[in-house]
Write a protein that holds these residues in place. Structure first.
Motif, PDB file in Angstrom:
ATOM      1  N   GLY A  54       0.808  -1.220   0.000  1.00 10.60           N
ATOM      2  CA  GLY A  54       0.000   0.000   0.000  1.00 10.60           C
ATOM      3  C   GLY A  54       0.835   1.259   0.000  1.00 10.60           C
ATOM      4  O   GLY A  54       0.545   2.208  -0.734  1.00 10.60           O
ATOM      5  N   ILE A  55       1.880   1.280   0.818  1.00 14.48           N
ATOM      6  CA  ILE A  55       2.748   2.458   0.877  1.00 14.48           C
ATOM      7  C   ILE A  55       3.438   2.676  -0.463  1.00 14.48           C
ATOM      8  O   ILE A  55       3.539   3.806  -0.961  1.00 14.48           O
ATOM      9  N   LEU A 111      -7.575   1.852  -6.083  1.00 15.69           N
ATOM     10  CA  LEU A 111      -7.373   0.915  -4.975  1.00 15.69           C
ATOM     11  C   LEU A 111      -7.590  -0.518  -5.446  1.00 15.69           C
ATOM     12  O   LEU A 111      -6.814  -1.422  -5.092  1.00 15.69           O
ATOM     13  N   LEU A 119      -5.359   8.406  -5.987  1.00 20.77           N
ATOM     14  CA  LEU A 119      -6.007   7.995  -4.750  1.00 20.77           C
ATOM     15  C   LEU A 119      -6.767   9.136  -4.079  1.00 20.77           C
ATOM     16  O   LEU A 119      -7.513   8.890  -3.123  1.00 20.77           O
ATOM     17  N   THR A 174      -3.436   3.351   2.245  1.00 20.60           N
ATOM     18  CA  THR A 174      -3.421   4.166   1.025  1.00 20.60           C
ATOM     19  C   THR A 174      -4.322   5.396   1.106  1.00 20.60           C
ATOM     20  O   THR A 174      -3.909   6.501   0.756  1.00 20.60           O
ATOM     21  N   THR A 175      -5.569   5.225   1.556  1.00 19.47           N
ATOM     22  CA  THR A 175      -6.532   6.333   1.502  1.00 19.47           C
ATOM     23  C   THR A 175      -7.204   6.634   2.831  1.00 19.47           C
ATOM     24  O   THR A 175      -7.808   7.693   2.981  1.00 19.47           O
ATOM     25  N   TRP A 180       2.452   1.703  -3.499  1.00 21.23           N
ATOM     26  CA  TRP A 180       1.517   2.163  -4.515  1.00 21.23           C
ATOM     27  C   TRP A 180       1.002   3.574  -4.224  1.00 21.23           C
ATOM     28  O   TRP A 180       0.634   4.291  -5.151  1.00 21.23           O
ATOM     29  N   ARG A 181       0.991   3.989  -2.985  1.00 25.32           N
ATOM     30  CA  ARG A 181       0.623   5.379  -2.681  1.00 25.32           C
ATOM     31  C   ARG A 181       1.646   6.330  -3.281  1.00 25.32           C
ATOM     32  O   ARG A 181       1.295   7.393  -3.795  1.00 25.32           O
ATOM     33  N   TRP A 182       2.918   5.953  -3.226  1.00 30.85           N
ATOM     34  CA  TRP A 182       3.958   6.754  -3.883  1.00 30.85           C
ATOM     35  C   TRP A 182       3.794   6.722  -5.400  1.00 30.85           C
ATOM     36  O   TRP A 182       3.931   7.750  -6.070  1.00 30.85           O
ATOM     37  N   TYR A 226       1.109   6.298  -7.143  1.00 30.97           N
ATOM     38  CA  TYR A 226      -0.107   7.001  -7.553  1.00 30.97           C
ATOM     39  C   TYR A 226      -0.069   8.499  -7.255  1.00 30.97           C
ATOM     40  O   TYR A 226      -1.003   9.219  -7.632  1.00 30.97           O
ATOM     41  N   ALA A 227       0.965   8.959  -6.570  1.00 35.39           N
ATOM     42  CA  ALA A 227       1.034  10.372  -6.197  1.00 35.39           C
ATOM     43  C   ALA A 227       1.077  11.262  -7.440  1.00 35.39           C
ATOM     44  O   ALA A 227       1.347  10.801  -8.557  1.00 35.39           O
TER      45      ALA A 227
END
Length: 294
Positions: free
Chosen positions: A124-125, A164, A154, A239-240, A127-129, A131-132
Motif C-alpha cells: 500500500g505504501i 485501490l 487515490l 493508502t486512503t 503504490w501510494r507513492w 499514484y502520487a
C-alpha cells in the motif's frame, strides 16, 4: 473385552489426536476463542475501559441502520471484481500462455508471485507513492503524451476506488496464476492429444480440457481473493484511510474506526460479526457455483 484390532484402532486414533492436538489448541486459542469473544462483545455496551453493560440487539440494530454501512459494503463488493474476478481471468490467461512450457518458467512464477510475499502494508505504501501526483504512474503518462489525464489517483473521487482495486489486481493475479499452473501440471497429457487428434487447436484444448480440470483451483483462488476483498482493511487504511469523502471506505475500516476512534467496542464487534457472515455467504455461494455437477 476388546480384541487386538479394536485396541490397535484406539491406539492409532489416540496417536492421531496427539499429533493434531498442538495445532488444534493453537487454532482454538487464536481463532475460535477470539471469534466467540467478539460475538459476546457484540451484545454489550463497552468503551474498552469502563464496566460493560448489556446491549441486547441494539448494536446490531445500529449496524443495520448506520448509513455508512451500505456504501462500505458496496465498495467491498466492487473490490471483489478487482481482487477476485479480474485476477482469476488474468491467471487463466497466463496459464494458457505459459502452460506449454517456456524458458525461464521459474522466473515468471517468482516475479508474478512476489506480491504475495510482501506485506500488504508495504504494498500500500509503495503504490501510494506510485499514484502520487509526481509518482511514476503520472510520470509514465506524461512521457507518452497523456499528461492531460494525470491526477492524484487515490485522491480523486471518481477514480480512487478503481485505483485501490487495481492494487488488489496486481497483488492477487500472481497467486491465481501459480495456483492454476500447479493445477494444470496434473492434467493427463493424453487428454490434450485426444483433442489434437480430433482437430482441436489451442483454444479448444484450453476450454475442453484445462478449464474443467482447474475447477478446484479456481474455487480456492476465488475464495482466497474474495475474502481478501471483503476484509481489505490494511490496504485501504494505508493508502486512503477511506477517503476521499469515504469513497474507499470498506467494512473493515469501519470496524477499526468504531473500536479505536469512537471507543464503541460493542458496535465494532457487531459489525465484525456481520462482516464475517457476509464473507461466509460469499464463500458458500462461490463453492456452490464452482462445484462439479454429478
Amino acid at each position: 473385552m476388546p480384541d487386538g484390532n479394536t485396541t490397535a484402532r484406539r491406539v492409532r486414533r489416540l496417536t492421531a489426536l496427539a499429533y493434531v492436538a498442538p495445532a488444534g489448541l493453537v487454532y482454538a486459542g487464536f481463532a475460535l476463542w477470539p471469534a466467540v469473544h467478539t460475538a459476546y462483545l457484540s451484545f454489550l455496551h463497552w468503551d474498552g475501559i469502563s464496566a460493560a453493560t448489556p446491549a441486547g440487539l441494539s448494536n446490531y440494530r445500529s449496524v443495520f441502520t448506520d448509513p455508512a454501512i451500505g456504501p462500505a459494503l458496496w465498495h467491498a463488493i466492487v473490490l471483489i471484481v478487482f481482487f477476485a474476478v479480474i485476477p482469476c481471468a488474468i491467471g487463466l490467461l497466463l496459464t494458457a500462455l505459459l502452460q506449454g512450457g517456456v524458458r525461464g518458467m521459474t522466473g515468471f512464477r517468482i516475479v508474478f508471485f512476489l506480491p504475495q510475499v510482501l506485506p500488504m502494508v508495504a504494498v500500500g505504501i509503495t503504490w501510494r507513492w506510485l499514484y502520487a501526483d509526481d509518482g511514476l504512474v503520472n510520470q509514465a503518462l506524461r512521457a507518452v503524451g497523456l499528461g492531460g489525464i494525470t491526477r492524484a489517483w487515490l485522491g480523486d473521487y471518481n477514480f480512487a476506488l478503481i485505483a485501490l482495486g487495481l492494487i488488489g489486481t496486481w497483488a492477487m493475479s500472481g497467486l491465481c496464476m501459480v495456483l492454476f499452473l500447479a493445477g494444470a501440471q496434473k492434467i493427463d497429457i493424453s487428454l490434450y492429444e485426444a483433442v489434437a487428434l480430433d482437430g482441436g487447436g489451442a483454444v479448444r484444448r484450453f476450454f475442453t480440457v484445462t478449464l474443467p480440470a482447474l475447477r478446484g483451483e479456481i474455487t480456492i483462488a476465488s475464495v482466497i481473493t474474495t475474502i481478501a476483498a471483503l476484509a481489505s482493511f490494511d490496504l485501504a487504511f494505508v493508502t486512503t484511510n477511506g477517503g476521499p469523502v469515504n469513497r474507499t471506505t470498506v467494512p473493515g475500516l469501519l470496524v477499526y474506526r468504531l473500536a479505536f476512534n469512537e471507543s464503541d467496542i460493542g458496535r465494532a464487534a457487531a459489525l465484525a460479526v456481520v462482516l464475517t457472515i457476509v464473507v461466509i455467504v460469499f464463500v458458500t455461494a462461490i463453492r456452490r457455483l464452482t462445484r462439479e455437477r454429478p
